[in-house]
Design a protein around this motif. Structure first.
Motif, PDB file in Angstrom:
ATOM      1  N   TYR A 138      43.180  32.124  51.966  1.00  0.00           N
ATOM      2  CA  TYR A 138      41.320  33.305  51.375  1.00  0.00           C
ATOM      3  C   TYR A 138      40.101  32.648  51.634  1.00  0.00           C
ATOM      4  O   TYR A 138      39.444  33.310  51.825  1.00  0.00           O
ATOM      5  N   VAL A 139      40.072  32.416  50.063  1.00  0.00           N
ATOM      6  CA  VAL A 139      38.868  32.584  49.153  1.00  0.00           C
ATOM      7  C   VAL A 139      38.647  31.048  48.964  1.00  0.00           C
ATOM      8  O   VAL A 139      37.609  30.185  49.782  1.00  0.00           O
ATOM      9  N   ASP A 140      39.591  30.345  48.671  1.00  0.00           N
ATOM     10  CA  ASP A 140      39.502  28.558  48.087  1.00  0.00           C
ATOM     11  C   ASP A 140      40.421  28.648  47.469  1.00  0.00           C
ATOM     12  O   ASP A 140      41.427  29.068  46.588  1.00  0.00           O
ATOM     13  N   GLU A 141      41.160  27.012  47.530  1.00  0.00           N
ATOM     14  CA  GLU A 141      41.904  26.975  46.632  1.00  0.00           C
ATOM     15  C   GLU A 141      42.195  26.248  45.203  1.00  0.00           C
ATOM     16  O   GLU A 141      43.093  26.820  44.456  1.00  0.00           O
ATOM     17  N   ALA A 142      40.622  26.291  44.734  1.00  0.00           N
ATOM     18  CA  ALA A 142      39.957  26.758  43.153  1.00  0.00           C
ATOM     19  C   ALA A 142      40.352  27.514  42.967  1.00  0.00           C
ATOM     20  O   ALA A 142      40.262  27.905  41.843  1.00  0.00           O
ATOM     21  N   PHE A 143      39.896  28.733  43.923  1.00  0.00           N
ATOM     22  CA  PHE A 143      39.969  30.268  42.764  1.00  0.00           C
ATOM     23  C   PHE A 143      41.044  30.754  43.106  1.00  0.00           C
ATOM     24  O   PHE A 143      41.980  31.217  41.995  1.00  0.00           O
ATOM     25  N   GLY A 144      42.319  30.207  43.967  1.00  0.00           N
ATOM     26  CA  GLY A 144      43.669  30.421  44.428  1.00  0.00           C
ATOM     27  C   GLY A 144      43.936  29.744  42.707  1.00  0.00           C
ATOM     28  O   GLY A 144      45.137  29.927  41.997  1.00  0.00           O
ATOM     29  N   PHE A 145      44.121  28.396  42.623  1.00  0.00           N
ATOM     30  CA  PHE A 145      44.121  27.359  41.031  1.00  0.00           C
ATOM     31  C   PHE A 145      44.544  28.231  39.765  1.00  0.00           C
ATOM     32  O   PHE A 145      45.039  28.079  38.909  1.00  0.00           O
ATOM     33  N   ALA A 146      42.931  28.994  40.026  1.00  0.00           N
ATOM     34  CA  ALA A 146      42.380  29.540  38.629  1.00  0.00           C
ATOM     35  C   ALA A 146      43.083  31.183  38.164  1.00  0.00           C
ATOM     36  O   ALA A 146      43.704  31.406  37.035  1.00  0.00           O
ATOM     37  N   CYS A 147      43.793  31.777  39.736  1.00  0.00           N
ATOM     38  CA  CYS A 147      43.904  33.020  39.664  1.00  0.00           C
ATOM     39  C   CYS A 147      45.498  33.138  39.217  1.00  0.00           C
ATOM     40  O   CYS A 147      46.203  33.884  38.381  1.00  0.00           O
ATOM     41  N   GLY A 148      46.336  31.420  39.714  1.00  0.00           N
ATOM     42  CA  GLY A 148      47.624  31.336  39.080  1.00  0.00           C
ATOM     43  C   GLY A 148      47.709  30.387  37.923  1.00  0.00           C
ATOM     44  O   GLY A 148      48.287  31.208  36.740  1.00  0.00           O
ATOM     45  N   TRP A 149      46.846  30.104  37.278  1.00  0.00           N
ATOM     46  CA  TRP A 149      46.705  30.200  36.076  1.00  0.00           C
ATOM     47  C   TRP A 149      46.684  31.007  35.215  1.00  0.00           C
ATOM     48  O   TRP A 149      47.173  31.151  33.710  1.00  0.00           O
ATOM     49  N   ASN A 150      45.314  31.805  35.619  1.00  0.00           N
ATOM     50  CA  ASN A 150      45.200  33.301  34.374  1.00  0.00           C
ATOM     51  C   ASN A 150      46.077  34.225  35.259  1.00  0.00           C
ATOM     52  O   ASN A 150      47.497  34.925  33.457  1.00  0.00           O
ATOM     53  N   PHE A 151      46.610  34.424  36.186  1.00  0.00           N
ATOM     54  CA  PHE A 151      48.215  34.987  35.681  1.00  0.00           C
ATOM     55  C   PHE A 151      49.333  34.448  35.010  1.00  0.00           C
ATOM     56  O   PHE A 151      50.038  35.380  34.428  1.00  0.00           O
ATOM     57  N   PHE A 152      49.715  33.002  34.988  1.00  0.00           N
ATOM     58  CA  PHE A 152      50.534  32.531  34.352  1.00  0.00           C
ATOM     59  C   PHE A 152      50.602  33.431  33.058  1.00  0.00           C
ATOM     60  O   PHE A 152      50.846  33.810  31.725  1.00  0.00           O
ATOM     61  N   VAL A 153      48.994  32.753  32.675  1.00  0.00           N
ATOM     62  CA  VAL A 153      48.676  33.705  30.978  1.00  0.00           C
ATOM     63  C   VAL A 153      48.579  35.089  30.783  1.00  0.00           C
ATOM     64  O   VAL A 153      49.472  34.858  29.523  1.00  0.00           O
ATOM     65  N   PHE A 154      48.763  35.718  31.750  1.00  0.00           N
ATOM     66  CA  PHE A 154      48.299  37.239  31.583  1.00  0.00           C
ATOM     67  C   PHE A 154      50.237  37.301  30.934  1.00  0.00           C
ATOM     68  O   PHE A 154      50.416  38.426  30.669  1.00  0.00           O
ATOM     69  N   GLU A 155      51.212  36.766  31.816  1.00  0.00           N
ATOM     70  CA  GLU A 155      52.536  37.232  31.548  1.00  0.00           C
ATOM     71  C   GLU A 155      52.678  36.450  30.407  1.00  0.00           C
ATOM     72  O   GLU A 155      53.999  36.847  29.674  1.00  0.00           O
ATOM     73  N   ALA A 156      52.952  34.856  30.055  1.00  0.00           N
ATOM     74  CA  ALA A 156      53.063  34.931  28.831  1.00  0.00           C
ATOM     75  C   ALA A 156      53.060  35.108  27.753  1.00  0.00           C
ATOM     76  O   ALA A 156      53.708  35.424  27.126  1.00  0.00           O
ATOM     77  N   ALA A 157      51.633  35.800  27.406  1.00  0.00           N
ATOM     78  CA  ALA A 157      50.885  36.231  27.068  1.00  0.00           C
ATOM     79  C   ALA A 157      51.870  37.839  26.307  1.00  0.00           C
ATOM     80  O   ALA A 157      52.286  38.210  25.209  1.00  0.00           O
ATOM     81  N   LEU A 158      52.118  38.653  27.725  1.00  0.00           N
ATOM     82  CA  LEU A 158      53.200  39.895  27.189  1.00  0.00           C
ATOM     83  C   LEU A 158      54.428  39.339  26.358  1.00  0.00           C
ATOM     84  O   LEU A 158      54.771  40.275  25.812  1.00  0.00           O
TER      85      LEU A 158
END
Length: 459
Positions: free
Chosen positions: A21-41
């Protein structure tokens, strides 16, 4: 989130829909941010487990490093060898958390009315003495505002919920019926528990309580810093503090295990879409993404920071990192939804025809975006106060704010992606498959009274 996911229930939706819905690059950044968020927990929960275990006398004979190593090994065994039991274990662990908070709320009502060994009917005494607002860093109104702001920052750490529910959308049975109920249940029940929990804490303990001050300043182990345990000690209630500590330990261990699972699956999902190294697509005979799990367990080694640092300090570092990532995650979801909303409007889709229609849109989406965006930058503001500069706090609070734009721009430059206009957004891909599934779906009735009770309890 509920509106988008019930319209197109796919796995890891808020990550994949960000790209659509936004940009494939935006999805890439969101995915890695979510991974960092989960992994840091994961290291956060490991450190928390270690702290909780040291609540009991005699536990200090086991070094912190040993406990951390044992927990990491257990997470590895569970997620690699016993993954088939993951859902069952997490279900009962979640039920235990619900029972714990309900029990603590009942405890609050009983003791405030005088049902305690001292017979003290303290009611809402602490709302007047010392009052509702504590001063922080400054005196007067500014100090009270900073105290409120600090509470708001800490609350930002706990706002997860819809993102976890949406992760199951692609595997849920009858998702267009089940997911709206699940989203509503999470929103209303978590909101209720958080509000009542905050109310209970304010009733039980004043912010001037000396035991609580000492517990926080010294990094007291286990639930010793819990307002509930402090209230139990003040009211001469025995045994209950140990029960609360044991249940909190179970909850923390379960949460860490859940984060290992979610983080590894997020990395696996990104690898399948070419947004992470292909090696992470490799799975065992049981379907476990082994290398993704190993990466998450590798990140969990950060919990060994506790060996050379104060546990409370290390926990706060991870809280800062997770809070920043989580706020970015929610801001990204708001951006994705707004693109979805304006895409539907531009392409003539009627929101009234959606399986679920969110209230107050698009205003709520804009409110969420602005609020989370501001709070992302406010989270580590204390390092800019005179005499409070701290490099680790600064890095843990603001690293992801710098990393996410770099990920977005880097992927955009390499892959030459484009930012979709409202009339270019793909709102129909995979929708026919979902609608065909809905037309042919035959619901399975509950097998017994226990199943019916669970359906009622969990929506």
């Amino acid at each position: 989130m509920a509106e988008m996911v019930t319209y197109l229930p796919i796995s890891s939706p808020f990550i994949r829909l960000a790209g659509r819905y936004v940009d494939e690059a935006f999805g890439f950044a969101c995915g890695w941010n979510f991974f960092v968020f989960e992994a840091a927990l994961v290291p956060f929960e490991i450190v928390a487990c270690n702290v909780i275990l040291h609540y009991w006398k005699g536990s200090e004979i086991v070094p912190a490093g040993g406990i951390i190593a044992i927990i990491i090994c257990l997470y590895g065994l569970i997620n690699v060898l016993a993954v088939q039991w993951y859902g069952e274990v997490e279900f009962w662990a979640a039920l235990g958390k619900v029972l714990l908070i309900v029990a603590l709320l009942i405890f609050t009502v009983v003791v405030m009315c005088g049902g305690n060994p001292t017979g003290d009917r303290f009611g809402f005494r602490y709302w007047n003495d010392p009052g509702a607002f504590a001063e922080l860093y400054h005196t007067g109104d500014l100090g009270k505002f900073l105290g409120f702001l600090q509470c708001l920052i800490q609350a930002s750490f706990t706002i997860a919920g819809p993102d976890y529910v949406s992760m199951a959308a692609g595997e849920a049975e009858n998702p267009r019926v089940v997911m709206p109920r699940a989203f509503n249940a999470v929103f209303y029940r978590l909101t209720t528990f958080f509000m009542l929990g905050s109310l209970a804490v304010g009733i039980l303990v004043p912010y001037t309580d000396e035991e609580m001050k000492v517990a926080f300043s010294t990094g007291a182990p286990g639930a010793a810093a819990s307002p509930y345990v402090i209230a139990m000690n003040r009211l001469n209630i025995r045994v209950l503090p140990d029960i609360v500590n044991a249940m909190v330990l179970t909850a923390a261990f379960s949460a860490g295990n859940s984060y290992v699972y979610c983080a590894s699956r997020s990395l696996y999902g990104m690898a399948l879409e070419g947004k992470a190294p292909k090696v992470f697509t490799r799975v065992t005979s049981k379907g476990v993404p082994l290398y993704a799990v190993l990466v998450v367990l590798g990140i969990s080694l950060l919990s060994f920071l506790q060996v050379s640092n104060d546990a409370a300090v290390v926990l706060q570092w991870f809280v800062n990192l997770v809070t920043a990532s989580q706020l970015i995650n929610f801001a990204s979801m708001c951006v994705t939804y707004l693109r979805f909303y304006y895409g539907m409007k531009a392409q003539g889709f009627k929101r009234d025809d959606l399986p679920y229609k969110a209230m107050l849109q698009p205003y709520a989406g804009w409110y969420g975006l602005v609020g989370t965006f501001i709070m992302t930058f406010v989270g580590g503001y204390t390092v800019f106060l005179p005499g409070r500069w701290d490099i680790p706090t600064f890095l843990f609070s603001y690293t992801m704010i710098a990393v996410c734009p770099i990920l977005y721009l880097g992927y955009k430059f390499v892959q030459k992606t484009k930012l979709y206009r409202s009339d270019e957004i793909d709102l129909v891909k995979n929708v026919d498959e979902i609608e065909e599934y809905q037309r042919t779906y035959v619901p399975s009735p509950p097998k017994n009274a226990f199943d019916r009770a669970l359906d009622w309890l969990f929506g």
